[in-house]
Design an enzyme around this catalytic site. Structure first.
Site: not given
Length: 320
Positions: A124, A148, A152
């Site tokens: 992402s 998040y 990642k």
């Protein structure tokens, strides 16, 4: 060709599955089998000549990957994840699904000597953050400003190292914000980017939680799926010493998105968007960069959208 898709019941998983079934081949080989993994059983398209093994699975459970990898897949699409806002709200859940389960998958591949298996993971734009230049490239240092993105980024480093060691043939595609997603809003911080277009086009109201001058780096669902397919077919050697890179999105402000909505559906549609600031969402979105030099993806032949109106037109055509 045996293909494993994690997150197969989700939006991207389902679109990828349909695309691959329609193609019937990947990497020059006919597709003979899919293993589909998600929390709930994935829907299977009607087709002949392809076997489907659908597994409703908690990928965080000990030994979860054992049965999944028994068939020694040739390609793994790792799409399963806890989305941005949910990962920020629940650190333990985000770590378990986004990081720990990915590490367990890599270790399971290592134990079965699946060094030739091509592992395509969806990362992402959230992996970036902090004090950044105006325009980023693939080697800009990763300084994620939310859990998040950190999860990642850690997965990216692991996949690169396992690939360096020949334990798996990994390639990590950093996805821009995907618009326009069908369905209803979800827990992702970027969910508004689709809803402020999708709902007004359908005659419903939507809420915009960020300032209209906020820029986003976006890509249409169709081009993301094309990129996932292409990602499995790229020669690993051509990826160089680092296997993660940004896909070729386009930069657009919220104001420009709403102007695109106006051009397609008129003032009445734009009037259905209510502006209600949400500091939590604003903080997450503001930490995501919006301008990239995607020379590596371009060189490797990854597709992109031409402009934002094309994205809206594609969504409208799909709904007809």
């Amino acid at each position: 060709m045996h293909i494993l898709i994690t997150g197969a019941a989700g939006f991207l998983g389902q679109r990828l599955l349909q695309q691959l079934v329609a193609r019937g081949e990947l990497c020059g080989q006919p597709i003979s089998r899919f293993t589909l993994v998600d929390q709930s059983e994935a829907a299977v398209p009607e087709t002949s000549g392809i076997a489907f093994d659908c597994q409703a699975l908690d990928i965080t459970a000990p030994g979860a990957w054992d049965a999944v990898l028994e068939g020694r897949p040739d390609v793994i699409y790792h799409l399963a994840a806890v989305v941005s806002s949910a990962a920020e709200a629940d650190l333990d859940l985000g770590m378990a699904v986004n990081f720990d389960a990915t590490r367990a998958l890599l270790e399971a591949c290592r134990a079965r000597e699946l060094g030739a298996t091509r592992l395509v993971m969806a990362s992402s734009v959230a992996a970036y953050g902090g004090d950044l230049p105006e325009t980023l490239d693939d080697m800009t240092a990763l300084q994620p400003q939310n859990s998040y993105g950190a999860q990642k980024a850690m997965c990216e480093l692991l996949i690169n190292d396992y690939s360096r060691r020949g334990l798996v043939d990994g390639r990590v595609l950093r996805l821009p914000t995907i618009v326009i997603r069908p369905g209803r809003p979800n827990a992702a911080a970027s969910s508004f980017a689709s809803s402020i277009l999708r709902e007004p086009l359908g005659g419903e109201e939507a809420i915009c939680p960020v300032p209209v001058e906020q820029p986003l780096f976006v890509m249409s669902p169709g081009k993301v799926v094309e990129a996932l397919v292409h990602g499995a077919e790229v020669d690993g050697e051509a990826l160089g010493k680092f296997r993660a890179f940004m896909l070729p999105g386009i930069t657009v402000t919220v104001a420009e998105m709403l102007e695109g909505l106006r051009q397609v559906a008129g003032d009445e549609a734009v009037a259905r968007v209510r502006h209600e600031p949400d500091p939590r969402i604003q903080a997450i979105i503001a930490s995501w960069p919006a301008r990239f030099d995607t020379a590596k993806a371009d060189r490797l032949g990854f597709p992109g959208d031409d402009d934002f109106k094309q994205i809206i037109d594609a969504f409208v055509a799909e709904q007809q």
